[in-house]
Design a protein around this motif. Structure first.
Motif, PDB file in Angstrom:
ATOM      1  N   ALA A 127       0.859  -4.277  -4.946  1.00 56.88           N
ATOM      2  CA  ALA A 127       0.276  -3.442  -3.296  1.00 56.88           C
ATOM      3  C   ALA A 127      -1.010  -2.518  -3.583  1.00 56.88           C
ATOM      4  O   ALA A 127      -2.004  -2.677  -2.101  1.00 56.88           O
ATOM      5  CB  ALA A 127       1.703  -3.931  -2.654  1.00 56.88           C
ATOM      6  N   ALA A 422       2.974  -3.887   7.138  1.00 53.78           N
ATOM      7  CA  ALA A 422       3.708  -3.829   5.655  1.00 53.78           C
ATOM      8  C   ALA A 422       3.092  -4.881   4.529  1.00 53.78           C
ATOM      9  O   ALA A 422       2.403  -6.322   5.099  1.00 53.78           O
ATOM     10  CB  ALA A 422       4.752  -3.970   5.441  1.00 53.78           C
ATOM     11  N   VAL A 424       3.829  -6.826   0.977  1.00 52.26           N
ATOM     12  CA  VAL A 424       4.613  -6.818   0.295  1.00 52.26           C
ATOM     13  C   VAL A 424       3.657  -8.394  -0.300  1.00 52.26           C
ATOM     14  O   VAL A 424       3.346  -8.947  -0.445  1.00 52.26           O
ATOM     15  CB  VAL A 424       5.608  -7.620   1.324  1.00 52.26           C
ATOM     16  CG1 VAL A 424       6.593  -7.836  -0.616  1.00 52.26           C
ATOM     17  CG2 VAL A 424       6.801  -6.646   0.987  1.00 52.26           C
ATOM     18  N   CYS A 438      12.822  -8.795   6.145  1.00 57.31           N
ATOM     19  CA  CYS A 438      11.657  -8.234   6.964  1.00 57.31           C
ATOM     20  C   CYS A 438      12.142  -8.699   8.983  1.00 57.31           C
ATOM     21  O   CYS A 438      11.866  -7.627  10.050  1.00 57.31           O
ATOM     22  CB  CYS A 438      10.260  -8.566   6.970  1.00 57.31           C
ATOM     23  SG  CYS A 438       9.238  -8.561   5.904  1.00 57.31           S
ATOM     24  N   ILE A 467      12.077   1.180   7.874  1.00 53.75           N
ATOM     25  CA  ILE A 467      11.459   1.154   6.554  1.00 53.75           C
ATOM     26  C   ILE A 467      11.308   2.921   5.437  1.00 53.75           C
ATOM     27  O   ILE A 467      10.937   2.938   3.799  1.00 53.75           O
ATOM     28  CB  ILE A 467      10.064   0.757   6.100  1.00 53.75           C
ATOM     29  CG1 ILE A 467       8.763   1.489   6.973  1.00 53.75           C
ATOM     30  CG2 ILE A 467       9.867  -0.651   6.935  1.00 53.75           C
ATOM     31  CD1 ILE A 467       7.150   1.008   6.319  1.00 53.75           C
ATOM     32  N   PHE A 472      12.760  -0.151   0.982  1.00 54.18           N
ATOM     33  CA  PHE A 472      12.340  -0.321  -0.610  1.00 54.18           C
ATOM     34  C   PHE A 472      13.120  -0.639  -1.218  1.00 54.18           C
ATOM     35  O   PHE A 472      12.971  -1.863  -2.478  1.00 54.18           O
ATOM     36  CB  PHE A 472      11.150   0.747  -1.093  1.00 54.18           C
ATOM     37  CG  PHE A 472      10.734   0.493  -2.400  1.00 54.18           C
ATOM     38  CD1 PHE A 472       9.603  -0.771  -1.613  1.00 54.18           C
ATOM     39  CD2 PHE A 472      11.007   0.574  -3.474  1.00 54.18           C
ATOM     40  CE1 PHE A 472       8.978  -0.737  -3.271  1.00 54.18           C
ATOM     41  CE2 PHE A 472       9.909   0.028  -4.621  1.00 54.18           C
ATOM     42  CZ  PHE A 472       9.221  -0.383  -4.271  1.00 54.18           C
ATOM     43  N   LEU A 475      14.111  -4.242  -0.459  1.00 60.95           N
ATOM     44  CA  LEU A 475      13.342  -5.433  -1.122  1.00 60.95           C
ATOM     45  C   LEU A 475      13.323  -4.920  -2.503  1.00 60.95           C
ATOM     46  O   LEU A 475      12.873  -6.657  -2.846  1.00 60.95           O
ATOM     47  CB  LEU A 475      12.324  -4.703  -0.807  1.00 60.95           C
ATOM     48  CG  LEU A 475      10.613  -5.526  -1.319  1.00 60.95           C
ATOM     49  CD1 LEU A 475      10.401  -7.063  -0.251  1.00 60.95           C
ATOM     50  CD2 LEU A 475       9.468  -4.998  -0.787  1.00 60.95           C
ATOM     51  N   SER A 484       6.033  -5.896  -5.019  1.00 64.01           N
ATOM     52  CA  SER A 484       5.625  -4.690  -4.376  1.00 64.01           C
ATOM     53  C   SER A 484       5.054  -3.942  -2.723  1.00 64.01           C
ATOM     54  O   SER A 484       4.984  -4.926  -2.042  1.00 64.01           O
ATOM     55  CB  SER A 484       4.690  -4.361  -5.263  1.00 64.01           C
ATOM     56  OG  SER A 484       3.542  -5.038  -5.195  1.00 64.01           O
ATOM     57  N   LEU A 485       5.541  -3.072  -2.240  1.00 63.30           N
ATOM     58  CA  LEU A 485       5.310  -2.988  -1.091  1.00 63.30           C
ATOM     59  C   LEU A 485       3.778  -1.732  -0.676  1.00 63.30           C
ATOM     60  O   LEU A 485       3.808  -1.041  -1.202  1.00 63.30           O
ATOM     61  CB  LEU A 485       6.223  -2.083   0.176  1.00 63.30           C
ATOM     62  CG  LEU A 485       6.501  -1.821   0.740  1.00 63.30           C
ATOM     63  CD1 LEU A 485       5.864  -3.103   2.108  1.00 63.30           C
ATOM     64  CD2 LEU A 485       7.575  -0.675   1.247  1.00 63.30           C
ATOM     65  N   TYR A 487       1.873   0.271   3.088  1.00 63.86           N
ATOM     66  CA  TYR A 487       1.904   0.082   4.282  1.00 63.86           C
ATOM     67  C   TYR A 487       1.083   0.976   5.076  1.00 63.86           C
ATOM     68  O   TYR A 487       0.625   2.269   4.220  1.00 63.86           O
ATOM     69  CB  TYR A 487       3.411   0.399   4.905  1.00 63.86           C
ATOM     70  CG  TYR A 487       3.683   1.178   4.727  1.00 63.86           C
ATOM     71  CD1 TYR A 487       4.009   2.951   5.101  1.00 63.86           C
ATOM     72  CD2 TYR A 487       5.248   1.095   3.343  1.00 63.86           C
ATOM     73  CE1 TYR A 487       4.601   4.427   4.439  1.00 63.86           C
ATOM     74  CE2 TYR A 487       5.255   2.996   2.903  1.00 63.86           C
ATOM     75  CZ  TYR A 487       5.222   4.133   4.085  1.00 63.86           C
ATOM     76  OH  TYR A 487       5.902   4.731   3.527  1.00 63.86           O
ATOM     77  N   LYS A 622       7.349   2.504  -7.170  1.00 64.02           N
ATOM     78  CA  LYS A 622       6.590   1.515  -5.862  1.00 64.02           C
ATOM     79  C   LYS A 622       5.546   0.741  -7.290  1.00 64.02           C
ATOM     80  O   LYS A 622       4.854  -0.011  -6.787  1.00 64.02           O
ATOM     81  CB  LYS A 622       6.432   2.044  -5.370  1.00 64.02           C
ATOM     82  CG  LYS A 622       6.427   1.326  -3.390  1.00 64.02           C
ATOM     83  CD  LYS A 622       6.240   2.022  -2.483  1.00 64.02           C
ATOM     84  CE  LYS A 622       7.259   2.799  -2.537  1.00 64.02           C
ATOM     85  NZ  LYS A 622       7.590   2.799  -0.728  1.00 64.02           N
TER      86      LYS A 622
END
Length: 622
Positions: A127, A422, A424, A438, A467, A472, A475, A484-485, A487, A622
């Motif tokens: 991400a 976001a 993902v 989500c 969030i 995270f 997730l 992976s995130l 935003y 992350k």
């Protein structure tokens, strides 16, 4: 950035801009930026082998302990090109990879003409890879795609070269393959940096213009300002002024970082270095400001940076009230080094005097708190993080609420909360579990794209408040660590939100108040009341702990009274004698309850407020 010391290294001469290349390394966290930077330092021989250590440019203890980069670091590398045999100066900036430190990355990109986009050969595009790539494209930088860690057994260079080529719009064979650990391919990468990245453009005869991209505070020498010269020339003993404030200073020292500070006679077009003016006021060297000369000032400032917008707010209070002035001074100095931090004074009936601080995310908040405790020797309590709400009352008056205690008690027409978009990235087998998570967090699906047969990009809009806590962690656990995130804020939306107050013996304790969604208010009330029942010591009288929305109680726990056995001396006899003693005790308890106050010990505050936020230690991965 390193502490500035006079160096006895040779002074660099005035460099021709055509021989300069300014670039930064961008990537998702843990894709090997710092290792590649180490290898470049070794190959260009600016660091002697006996002084070399892993993560050389990560100067802070926290960075080295956690294995993450928090601060961008600039370094000047000499390089003889293998293509044309000429000498070049490479100004490299190693950047952070975590979503919370995107502001550091944006500042680094503004000081460069090119970027090395690094992708882990075993993990592929993630991400933050995409987020940093789009940032570089917005800045019109030349992008060199590179696959790192080709020495790993799990490396899939052919597969990810195709993904990366499709993303950038080049051929798979144009993607360079390197190993930051072994040094394989790094020499070819340095040659390609010289070949592909354009030289800086500027007018050496125009009035001086230099962009401040970072500042640090040195105890002995004052503020050290890091600059990229765009036009003109800066020399020692020049009279300079800040464009935004017009404040004038005399330049005491100018130099470059290679990677330790090296004093020079001046900085010309395209060069990156530091200036020292001896100024001690930390507010006079704002990141993004333009430095010019006093006798021949420029009339046009450089574009600078967008001001970062805090996403998460939390109160920081010293355990000892006498440390309040020390905390203020420490925050002032830290703000110079971290331009994304904002703060204002705040007082709490329960915690005393402190500061309401704005952060870019939970990891940013955790790092700031840890740096304050280490660098200033403070012991701090941080309140539960919250986001900014816009409240419209029935009389049409608007309020901006950064602290639950500011939430109005009267009738409320609407409450607006910040919304983020976001992204993902995860293996396609986890689509179901990601969508379920989500949906639980009030998310709205925007779309889904397959990057390859087995990797998918899912886009959602989510309330920021959903969030910033444990999203995270959830997730990662639901996707076996593969997701992976990233935003970014996209505005605000109306939400069905209420303030839950926690009351001890009928009195509100502002430190425990929280703004939550109506559906989750009961769960928060039950959790806090049961936690406080365990943490607050028993009193001589019964203490009710209640969670309330307005005047409606939604949860209650009681701390039982410590009772003295008043019947111990009664060995039998008439029951009326025992009842008389019990009634007398009951009256005493009632009087005590009317005048008694429940003192919440500091340990209880710390435990109740930090147990939820300290669960985010893994977020740096992350």
């Amino acid at each position: 950035m390193p502490a500035i010391e006079l160096s006895k290294a040779p002074q660099p001469s005035k460099t021709n801009p055509a021989q300069i290349r300014n670039f930064c390394i961008i990537a998702h966290i843990d894709h090997g930026k710092s290792t590649l930077a180490d290898r470049m330092l070794g190959i260009t021989e600016v660091v002697e082998l006996r002084n070399m250590r892993a993560q050389y440019l990560d100067r802070m203890d926290i960075e080295r302990e956690r294995g993450i980069t928090i601060k961008s670091q600039a370094v000047r590398l000499p390089w003889r090109s293998g293509i044309d045999g000429q000498e070049y100066i490479l100004n490299m900036i190693d950047t952070p990879g975590h979503v919370d430190f995107t502001y550091e990355v944006s500042r680094s990109l503004a000081a460069c003409e090119g970027a090395v986009l690094l992708v882990d050969c075993a993990q592929g595009i993630e991400a933050q890879t995409l987020a940093n790539l789009y940032l570089a494209m917005e800045n019109n930088l030349t992008i060199i795609p590179v696959l790192n860690k080709i020495d790993l057994p799990a490396a899939q260079p052919e597969k990810f070269a195709e993904e990366l080529a499709k993303l950038i719009g080049c051929q798979p064979e144009d993607v360079l393959r390197v190993s930051g650990k072994t040094g394989e391919g790094v020499v070819e990468l340095l040659d390609q940096i010289v070949k592909q990245i354009p030289a800086p453009v500027g007018d050496p005869d125009a009035p001086a213009r230099a962009l401040i991209f970072d500042s640090v505070y040195d105890t002995y020498r004052g503020v050290v300002t890091y600059v990229r010269v765009v036009d003109g020339h800066l020399s020692t003993r020049d009279q300079i002024q800040m464009f935004s404030t017009g404040v004038r200073h005399e330049m005491l020292e100018v130099g470059v970082i290679s990677p330790e500070p090296v004093v020079s006679k001046g900085l010309g077009v395209g060069e990156v270095g530091y200036v020292i003016t001896g100024v001690k006021d930390v507010r006079q060297s704002r990141v993004g400001d333009t430095i010019t000369t006093y006798h021949n000032p420029t009339t046009v400032a450089l574009s600078g940076y967008k001001d970062p917008k805090p996403m998460v707010f939390s109160g920081l209070f010293p355990l000892d009230g006498a440390d309040y002035p020390i905390l203020r001074e420490a925050l002032d100095k830290l703000q110079l080094n971290d331009a994304a931090l904002v703060f204002e004074p705040e007082s709490s009936a329960a915690l005393g005097f402190g500061f309401r601080c704005g952060f870019l995310g939970l990891l940013h908040m955790e790092i700031v708190r840890e740096r304050l405790e280490r660098e200033a020797g403070l012991s701090l309590i941080s309140t539960a993080p919250s986001v900014v709400y816009r409240v419209v009352r029935d009389d049409a008056k608007e309020m901006i609420v950064t602290n639950p205690s500011e939430f109005p008690d009267g009738k409320i027409a609407q409450v607006f909360e910040p919304i983020v978009r976001a992204t993902v990235l995860a293996p396609s087998e986890f689509i179901g579990t990601i969508m379920e998570l989500c949906q639980e967090r009030r998310g709205t699906l925007l779309g889904m794209d397959y990057l390859s047969e087995d990797r998918v990009e899912i886009r959602y809009t989510l309330p920021l408040a959903e969030i910033v806590f444990d999203f995270f962690d959830q997730l990662k656990s639901r996707t076996k660590g593969y997701a992976s995130l990233d935003y970014e804020p996209v505005g605000e939306a109306e939400g069905d939100l209420v303030k839950v107050d926690i009351m001890l013996q009928g009195e509100k304790v502002d430190a425990f108040s929280q703004i939550v969604h109506k559906d989750k208010a009961y769960a928060y009330g039950v959790m806090m009341t049961s936690k406080l029942r365990e943490l607050i010591p028993r009193q001589q009288f019964e203490v009710p702990i209640q969670a309330a929305i307005g005047s409606r109680i939604i949860a209650r726990e009681s701390i039982r009274a410590i009772r003295k056995d008043v019947l111990a001396k009664c060995y039998g006899g008439d029951i009326s004698r025992k009842r008389k003693l019990l009634e007398k005790q009951k009256e005493g308890k009632k009087r005590m309850k009317m005048v008694g106050r429940v003192e919440v010990p500091q340990e209880a505050f710390i435990a109740a407020l930090t147990t939820d936020t300290d669960g985010d230690k893994s977020k740096e991965k992350k």
